[in-house]
Design an enzyme around this catalytic site. Sequence first.
Site, short mmCIF file in Angstrom:
data_model
loop_
_atom_site.label_atom_id
_atom_site.label_comp_id
_atom_site.label_asym_id
_atom_site.label_seq_id
_atom_site.Cartn_x
_atom_site.Cartn_y
_atom_site.Cartn_z
N VAL A 2 -4.18 19.57 18.65
CA VAL A 2 -4.84 20.75 19.22
C VAL A 2 -6.21 21.06 18.61
CG1 VAL A 2 -2.82 21.94 20.15
CG2 VAL A 2 -3.50 22.33 17.77
N SER B 266 -1.47 17.63 15.43
CA SER B 266 -0.32 16.82 15.89
C SER B 266 -0.48 15.33 15.67
CB SER B 266 -0.06 17.06 17.37
OG SER B 266 0.85 18.11 17.52
N TYR C 166 5.03 20.85 6.73
CA TYR C 166 4.57 20.55 8.10
C TYR C 166 3.13 21.06 8.30
CZ TYR C 166 3.92 21.11 13.11
OH TYR C 166 3.38 21.08 14.38
N LYS D 186 1.77 13.87 13.20
CA LYS D 186 3.20 13.68 13.47
C LYS D 186 3.58 12.20 13.57
CE LYS D 186 3.53 18.03 16.07
NZ LYS D 186 3.55 18.60 17.42
N TYR E 71 1.31 14.91 25.00
CA TYR E 71 2.07 16.07 25.50
C TYR E 71 2.58 15.78 26.92
CZ TYR E 71 -0.65 18.17 21.68
OH TYR E 71 -1.24 18.43 20.48
N1 GLU Z 1 -0.10 22.68 13.86
C1 GLU Z 1 -0.01 22.78 15.27
C2 GLU Z 1 1.21 23.57 15.68
O1 GLU Z 1 2.23 23.40 15.11
C3 GLU Z 1 0.05 21.39 15.81
C4 GLU Z 1 0.14 21.38 17.29
C5 GLU Z 1 -0.58 20.28 17.96
O2 GLU Z 1 -1.58 19.74 17.50
O3 GLU Z 1 -0.10 19.95 19.05
O4 GLU Z 1 1.17 24.39 16.55
#
Ligand code: GLU
Length: 318
Positions: free
Chosen positions: A261, A64, A191, A67, A243
């Site tokens: 994560v 994430s 993604y 992102k 989060y």
């Molecule tokens: N690739 C992970 C997913 O889409 C990223 C989630 C994350 O790091 O919060 O579930």
Amino acid sequence: MPISIEQLEKMITENRSHTVLGNTAQYIPALAKQDPNLLGISIMCPNGSLLNAGDSQVSFTLQSISKILSFISVCQEYGLEYVLEKVDVEPTGESFNSIIPFEIHRPGKPFNPLINAGAITVSSMLPGTTTDEKYEQFTSFLQKLIGAPLAIDEEVYQSEWRTAHRNRALAYYLKESNLLELDVEDALDIYIRQCSIKISLQDLAKIGLIIAYNGYDPIENKQLFDKEIARIAKVLMVTCGMYNASGKFAAYVGVPAKSGVSGGILASVPPKWLPETHELQPGYGIAVYSPAIDASGNSAAGTMLLKQLSKVFDFSIF
Ligand code: GLU
């Protein structure tokens, strides 16, 4: 006040026991296999010096953390206004991969670019027409920040691709809402590719430093993205970057941050005046890795380490 390696090593020792408060991400088999006992930190200073402590010679996938970087990259290419037509800048209170906002709130666009729905939307907007072109553009943007090329962790990519059922469902919702600039499979591919990019703690700390300095690289003396984009990115990191524990993180650590994560955390400590000493505290980029994540999805020991660091060095911007 300068930070010493000895102090950092002591904090690593004190916080390592917190790894038991989490577990590696179980829903992506390649991430589940990571060693849950690791804890490392790297701090990049504006003069280019690096402070490394603990298990600092590691690399891990961005997950994430990517992102916020794809958001910055797309904004730099097309402008904030265009991107914010497709994603909002509001926290959700739901988990990062929730479908609830689509079915219950029907917001018209994802709440923010740091939840999966917003991130898939933004990835599909990366410059280029094919997924290969978009991936190239994204990695060349990252290369501008860190000065070296990055590559995908193929095992993590494959593992995520095989288990991406929920993200695929989200992508179908996005497609129905006309938010995707690609078809579902291609949007998912770009993604997952960006999430699977491997990075070292040192390179991540450098990115944190550039965000702390509003898109300016104080080591190379170059403005790499616009100040206004950096400002919105930092707001998103503070309000949504950790989060559903973003409020607590703002309260106890108090700096813009983004976790993933895989157990990585990217944190940016902006320079600030310390009124009591009448001196300017320099800004720092901080990267932490400890793959045991807590119930909110954040590195358990990594968060505790940052909390202690912020308290000792008065990093909070609030
Ligand atoms: N690739 C992970 C997913 O889409 C990223 C989630 C994350 O790091 O919060 O579930």
